[in-house]
Enzyme design. Structure first.
Site, short mmCIF file in Angstrom:
data_model
loop_
_atom_site.label_atom_id
_atom_site.label_comp_id
_atom_site.label_asym_id
_atom_site.label_seq_id
_atom_site.Cartn_x
_atom_site.Cartn_y
_atom_site.Cartn_z
N GLY A 21 -26.33 -50.33 41.60
CA GLY A 21 -27.06 -51.50 42.10
C GLY A 21 -26.26 -52.78 42.16
O GLY A 21 -25.08 -52.79 42.53
N ILE A 22 -26.90 -53.87 41.77
CA ILE A 22 -26.32 -55.21 41.89
C ILE A 22 -25.09 -55.36 41.01
O ILE A 22 -24.07 -55.90 41.43
CB ILE A 22 -27.38 -56.28 41.54
CG1 ILE A 22 -28.50 -56.27 42.60
CG2 ILE A 22 -26.76 -57.67 41.42
CD1 ILE A 22 -29.79 -56.96 42.18
N GLY A 23 -25.16 -54.85 39.77
CA GLY A 23 -24.02 -54.95 38.85
C GLY A 23 -22.78 -54.28 39.42
O GLY A 23 -21.68 -54.84 39.36
N LYS A 42 -25.74 -47.95 30.23
CA LYS A 42 -26.26 -46.83 29.44
C LYS A 42 -25.89 -45.47 30.00
O LYS A 42 -25.75 -44.51 29.27
CB LYS A 42 -27.79 -46.89 29.40
CG LYS A 42 -28.37 -47.93 28.47
CD LYS A 42 -29.85 -47.69 28.27
CE LYS A 42 -30.61 -47.60 29.58
NZ LYS A 42 -32.05 -47.36 29.38
N TYR A 168 -43.27 -59.78 32.01
CA TYR A 168 -42.03 -59.74 32.81
C TYR A 168 -41.52 -61.15 33.10
O TYR A 168 -40.33 -61.44 32.95
CB TYR A 168 -42.27 -58.99 34.13
CG TYR A 168 -41.08 -59.00 35.06
CD1 TYR A 168 -39.88 -58.38 34.69
CD2 TYR A 168 -41.13 -59.64 36.30
CE1 TYR A 168 -38.77 -58.40 35.53
CE2 TYR A 168 -40.03 -59.66 37.14
CZ TYR A 168 -38.86 -59.05 36.76
OH TYR A 168 -37.76 -59.08 37.59
#
Length: 431
Positions: A21-23, A42, A168
């Site tokens: 994803g974004i990372g 993880k 959230y």
């Protein structure tokens, strides 16, 4: 697209949640400069539904021109963070940039949010960001052009961003408060900024939340990678900012945003926490209290709800009007394919003209839709005004926008609720 300048060559970036994803997109952009990337995530073993591990991400980073150090890090475990930071310093000689990207999400109301979900969001989003920053800061202070970048929103205290998913919102604003505090605390030493997208971004998580077809309303992760690159190459005096990707890139001279779209020309879904322009019939909140107009609307909605309740209790016949017409069309359009792909029962509590309780059954063989309660307990209960319901089902109001602006309340299975949007987009031509 923003071109690379080579400014991150030799810099070491510690990125949480960088296996996908974004990372990962931010990591690959920096890798093109020849940066060192610590993949702190993880996923060491392949996930049954999500693509990528820290090792496949490392291969992509090396192929892009960077050096990769995959580290198994669950940001809920402080010792794992500390171990990865020490390994990064030992391998690359220091840390220049920290990107706090790892995040957990549950878009549920207070009573519907399980304690373990509350703990997960607070532990990953707030505590994880805080502890990772704390572990990296002693080394960042010695870095070449040190930055901390949190993927978190500007703090918007409009109550509508709290009322549907309070836990959230608190957790994401916790990340933003880290920016607010640390930017001031380490001013002159380390830049600390926040980055947030203007529109929804297509990731594996978005697919899980929204189901098939959601990607057309999203942009690619590339837009956040370009915006992050722009921030991280600025001097450390650029600090304490809450940056929106598109706004920054326009300032940097980017004119073509179609390159970032999954489906160029398709309407884009706005992201959370950014007040959006909605149609003229929408209620706007000024400051943090309801306007007179909104209070009047609430009263009329309540009166409508009371009238609808009387109607549902006394009327044996199917009501008439735009709502009834919409359900007649839906009933005629329900197919076995919709039932097979959705597997959900939706109950609608509508206030105003033609209101009352309605349902769509996309779980029982054959499917059905109509007035009254569904044949079995609903998976999702949606509450809104009849007028907004008609707009939603005729394509004039997006369900996501209705939910985000507080005009649609949802209880139950959020994934199923978002799945319904796909069906609506296919039905719009008939309604």
């Amino acid at each position: 697209m923003l071109p690379n300048t080579g400014k991150l060559a030799g810099c070491t970036l510690f990125i949480t949640g960088a296996s996908r994803g974004i990372g990962k997109a931010i990591a690959l952009k920096a890798a093109k400069d020849g940066a060192n990337i610590v993949i702190a995530a993880k996923t060491a073993e392949p996930h049954p539904t999500l693509p990528g591990t820290i090792y496949t991400a490392a291969e992509e980073i090396e192929a892009a021109g960077g050096k990769a150090l995959p580290c198994i890090v669950n940001v809920r475990e402080e010792q794992q963070i500390i171990n990865a930071v020490e390994k990064a310093v030992k391998t690359f000689g220091g840390i220049d940039i920290l990107v706090n990207n790892a995040s957990a999400i549950s878009l549920t109301g207070t009573l519907e949010t399980a304690t373990k979900k509350v703990n997960l969001m607070m532990d990953v989003n707030v505590r994880g960001t805080y502890l990772t920053s704390k572990a990296c800061l002693p080394y960042l202070r010695k870095g070449k052009n040190p930055h901390i970048l949190n993927l978190s929103p500007p703090m918007n205290l409009n109550p509508m961003w709290f009322k549907n998913h309070c836990a959230y919102t608190i957790s994401k604003y916790g990340m933003s408060m880290c920016v607010l505090g640390m930017a001031e605390e380490f001013r002159g030493e380390v830049a600390v900024n926040a980055l947030w997208p203007k529109t929804a971004i297509h990731t594996a998580a978005m697919d899980m939340l929204g189901g098939a077809g959601i990607e057309k309303q999203c942009r690619k992760t590339d837009i956040l990678a370009d915006a992050a690159y722009c921030i991280l190459t600025k001097p450390k005096t650029f600090t304490g900012n809450f940056i929106i990707d598109e706004v920054l890139l326009r300032e940097e001279g980017v004119k073509d945003f179609d390159v970032y779209a999954i489906a160029p020309g398709h309407p884009l879904m706005p992201d959370f926490f950014l007040d959006v322009e909605i149609d003229a019939t929408a209620v706007k909140q000024e400051g943090y209290g309801a306007t007179q107009e909104e209070k009047k609307l609430s009263r009329s909605q309540q009166e409508g709800a009371d009238a609808a309740k009387v109607k549902t209790e006394s009327a044996a016949a199917m009501p008439s009007g735009p709502v009834a017409e919409a359900f007649r069309v839906i009933q005629g359009a329900v197919t076995e394919e919709y039932v097979r792909s959705t597997q959900g029962i939706f109950q609608f509590e509508l206030s105003g003209d033609g209101g009352g309780t309605w349902y769509i059954d996309l779980k029982t063989k054959g499917g059905s839709a109509g007035f009254g309660k569904p044949p079995v307990t609903a998976d999702v209960v949606m509450s809104m005004s009849s007028a907004d319901f008609v707009k939603m089902f005729t394509g004039k109001l997006k369900p996501t926008l209705a939910f985000m602006t507080g005009r649609l309340k949802i209880k139950g299975n959020m994934t199923l609720a978002i799945k319904l949007e796909k069906m609506l987009s296919q039905l719009n031509s008939k309604l």
